[in-house]
Every structure is written in structure tokens, then in C-alpha cells.
Design a protein around this motif. Structure first.
Motif, short mmCIF file in Angstrom:
data_model
loop_
_atom_site.label_atom_id
_atom_site.label_comp_id
_atom_site.label_asym_id
_atom_site.label_seq_id
_atom_site.Cartn_x
_atom_site.Cartn_y
_atom_site.Cartn_z
N ARG B 22 1.14 26.87 63.39
CA ARG B 22 0.68 28.10 64.04
C ARG B 22 0.46 29.25 63.08
O ARG B 22 -0.05 30.29 63.46
N ALA B 23 0.84 29.09 61.82
CA ALA B 23 0.67 30.22 60.92
C ALA B 23 0.31 29.73 59.52
O ALA B 23 0.88 28.76 59.03
N THR B 24 -0.63 30.42 58.90
CA THR B 24 -0.95 30.11 57.50
C THR B 24 -0.13 31.00 56.58
O THR B 24 -0.08 30.78 55.38
N VAL B 25 0.46 32.04 57.17
CA VAL B 25 1.30 32.97 56.41
C VAL B 25 2.69 32.95 57.02
O VAL B 25 2.84 33.17 58.22
N LEU B 26 3.69 32.63 56.23
CA LEU B 26 5.07 32.68 56.70
C LEU B 26 5.75 33.84 55.99
O LEU B 26 5.97 33.79 54.77
N ASP B 27 6.03 34.90 56.74
CA ASP B 27 6.61 36.08 56.11
C ASP B 27 7.72 36.63 56.99
O ASP B 27 8.13 35.99 57.96
N ALA B 28 8.18 37.83 56.64
CA ALA B 28 9.33 38.39 57.34
C ALA B 28 9.07 38.53 58.84
O ALA B 28 10.01 38.55 59.63
N GLN B 29 7.81 38.61 59.23
CA GLN B 29 7.52 38.87 60.65
C GLN B 29 7.60 37.63 61.52
O GLN B 29 7.88 37.73 62.70
N ASN B 30 7.33 36.47 60.98
CA ASN B 30 7.40 35.28 61.82
C ASN B 30 8.47 34.29 61.35
O ASN B 30 8.59 33.20 61.89
N VAL B 64 11.69 32.86 54.13
CA VAL B 64 11.48 31.50 54.61
C VAL B 64 12.42 30.53 53.88
O VAL B 64 12.91 29.56 54.47
N LEU B 65 12.68 30.82 52.62
CA LEU B 65 13.55 29.94 51.83
C LEU B 65 14.95 29.88 52.44
O LEU B 65 15.56 28.80 52.49
N ASN B 66 15.44 31.01 52.92
CA ASN B 66 16.76 31.01 53.56
C ASN B 66 16.78 30.15 54.82
O ASN B 66 17.75 29.46 55.09
N GLU B 67 15.70 30.21 55.58
CA GLU B 67 15.63 29.39 56.80
C GLU B 67 15.60 27.90 56.44
O GLU B 67 16.25 27.08 57.10
N LEU B 68 14.84 27.57 55.41
CA LEU B 68 14.78 26.17 54.98
C LEU B 68 16.16 25.70 54.52
O LEU B 68 16.58 24.58 54.85
#
Lengths: 152, 137
Positions: B22-30, B64-68
Motif C-alpha cells: 500500500r505504500a512506496t514510502v515507509l516513513d514516520a507517518q505510516n 521502520v527499522l525499529n518495527e522490523l
């Protein structure tokens, strides 16, 4: 606590300056504007703004979350100034400040420090101005005009 | 019309392939939604062997790295795993700069990843069998 005083008048006026409340939702438009300003002036390759965007985002997120503790009553300000061969990006917050040198280098699964690590790697110079409470990032004009360090 | 899931999962043998769609950009907002998707899978499928496909992602930030890492830890705790594939050159550089290329197994493509991941699971199963034989004898 007020946000840091603007840089003194002996230095060029910022070509980009914006203030916004400390929320993640509020940061996208200012970041887009900052990248547009950097590419318009040739500091960043318009076809490859990845590292510039990354450094700006990391700095702003740190200002929002660590500096201003996500308090929307506090603001973050981003300014960009050109002087000779350097573009200086200043990210101000209203927090207590920090000692850049004490931010540890992330070791594998460490929780903190990755943002600063990325900024240090990608920007030509990085420092923290404790008087003005702002992170100072510098891009040196490249002879091939690509801007923020490309990773060849 | 329902929105596409943030990450869509499909089973390939023993491996759960997750495509970030759903996103090509993974940043603080999503990143929060991205993280929730992963953690939901980790909680609902303990022991899952997950391969994440980033071929649609052009940018990601350190959030995103923290989520991974969180999802990786959760899966490892149940003898599962999280591996990554199809990172573009810039995103791969982010992993290298932050030393996370030493934490995650990263494949060039999801097809290559499925083959090699499956093979590594088979080899691990063989090793366990040999260990059991060794204990019995």
C-alpha cells in the motif's frame, strides 16, 4: 522556553524557513517543501533526494519526539541557509538539548541512535548548537552537483 | 471498495511471503500501521517463517527499522523468523550504515529468497534430525 534565536544578521538570510507543531502529521508538508527548496537550488539531485529526505526526516522526528516530547504546543523550526560552498540546514526544537557525541553508534538491535548515525553518514558536517538548541547539518556543494553524499 | 492491506501475506510452502503493497514510502507517518500489520501476523502465527518483499518500496526511514526489529524478535521468540528481500540500493545502504545487514538475512529478490529460505529450513531440519540420531546412539 522559546525556540532558538535566528542566526545573526551577518549570515545570509535563510532561503527556506518554516515552523510547525510537534506532531508527525504536521511534518510532511514542511519536509516536502524543504526537499523542493534544496532541489531547486541544486543542493540535491531532484531525481535522487533519498538521503536528503532521510536526514531531514530523522532530524525532524528527533526534534518532535525527543526534543519536544510530541507536545503539540511546542514547535519545530527548519531553516536552510546558503553560504559559499555550503548549505546549512538547522532543525530547532524547544527541548533541553543533547550532546551529539554521547549518542551511541547503533549496535545491531539497539533501540536508539540510528537516526543520528544515518545523518552523520550522509551529511558532510553535523553538529549540535547548544546555545540555539538546533541540530546543524551541512551539505558541501559537489563539483558534479549531486548534493548530499552519493554512495558510489 | 475496501482498501488494500498494508502488507498482503501469502503462503509458499513453509514460508509466509509478505508484500508491502500500500505504500512506496515507509516513513514516520505510516510506520505505525506497517508495524501493526507485522506484529499482528507474529501474534496470530507464532513460529511463522516470514519473508518480506520490499520491491514496491522506494524509501524508508529509521522508524521502520525499529518495527522490523520488533517483529523479528517476536518471531524468533516462537522459533519463527523474519527475512527481507528486494531492498533497493539506497534502502540496503540504510541497513548497512546501521549494521542491520548483520541482523537480518537479506535476499536480492523475493523469488531468490523463497528458494534459499526454503533450502535453509530444510538444512536446519536435517541438522536437527542428525542431532536426534546422535543423541539416541
Amino acid at each position: 522556553m522559546t525556540i532558538g534565536n535566528r542566526i545573526d544578521s551577518s549570515v545570509s538570510a535563510p532561503f527556506y524557513s518554516i515552523e510547525f507543531p510537534s506532531s508527525i502529521e504536521a511534518m510532511r508538508a514542511p519536509l516536502d517543501g524543504a526537499i523542493a527548496a534544496l532541489t531547486a537550488r541544486g543542493w540535491v539531485d531532484k531525481d535522487h533526494p533519498f538521503y536528503a529526505r532521510l536526514c531531514l526526516e530523522e532530524a525532524v522526528v528527533n526534534a518532535i519526539t525527543h526534543g519536544n516530547q510530541c507536545d503539540e504546543r511546542r514547535v519545530v523550526r527548519v531553516e536552510m541557509i546558503e553560504e559559499n560552498d555550503f548549505c546549512t540546514i538547522l532543525v530547532y526544537d524547544q527541548g533541553p538539548g543533547f550532546v551529539l557525541e554521547q549518542v551511541p553508534f547503533p549496535n545491531g538491535a539497539a533501540q536508539r541512535g540510528r537516526g543520528i548515525c544515518l545523518i552523520r553518514h550522509c551529511m558532510d558536517e553535523v553538529s549540535y548548537d547548544t546555545e540555539r538548541n538546533c541540530l546543524v547539518m551541512k551539505i558541501r556543494r559537489k563539483t558534479h552537483n549531486k548534493g548530499v553524499r552519493d554512495h558510489e | 471498495m475496501s482498501e488494500k492491506p498494508f502488507i498482503s501475506f501469502e503462503q509458499h510452502g513453509s514460508i509466509t511471503l509478505g508484500r508491502v503493497e500500500r505504500a512506496t514510502v515507509l516513513d514516520a507517518q505510516n510506520v505505525a500501521e506497517f508495524g501493526r500489520c507485522l506484529m499482528t501476523l507474529a501474534e496470530q502465527s507464532p513460529g511463522a517463517q516470514v519473508l518480506l518483499d520490499f520491491s514496491q518500496v522506494g524509501y524508508l526511514s529509521s522508524a521502520v527499522l525499529n518495527e522490523l526489529l520488533g517483529a523479528h524478535r517476536a518471531l524468533l521468540a516462537t522459533n519463527g523468523n523474519l527475512r527481507l528481500s528486494s531492498l533497493n540500493e539506497d534502502i540496503l545502504k540504510v541497513f548497512e550504515i546501521t549494521n542491520l545487514d548483520k541482523v537480518f538475512v537479506i535476499y536480492d529478490s523475493w523469488k531468490d529468497g523463497l528458494k534459499k529460505y526454503q533450502r535453509s529450513l530444510e538444512l536446519e531440519a536435517q541438522d536437527r534430525s542428525w542431532e536426534e540420531i546422535g543423541k539416541d546412539s
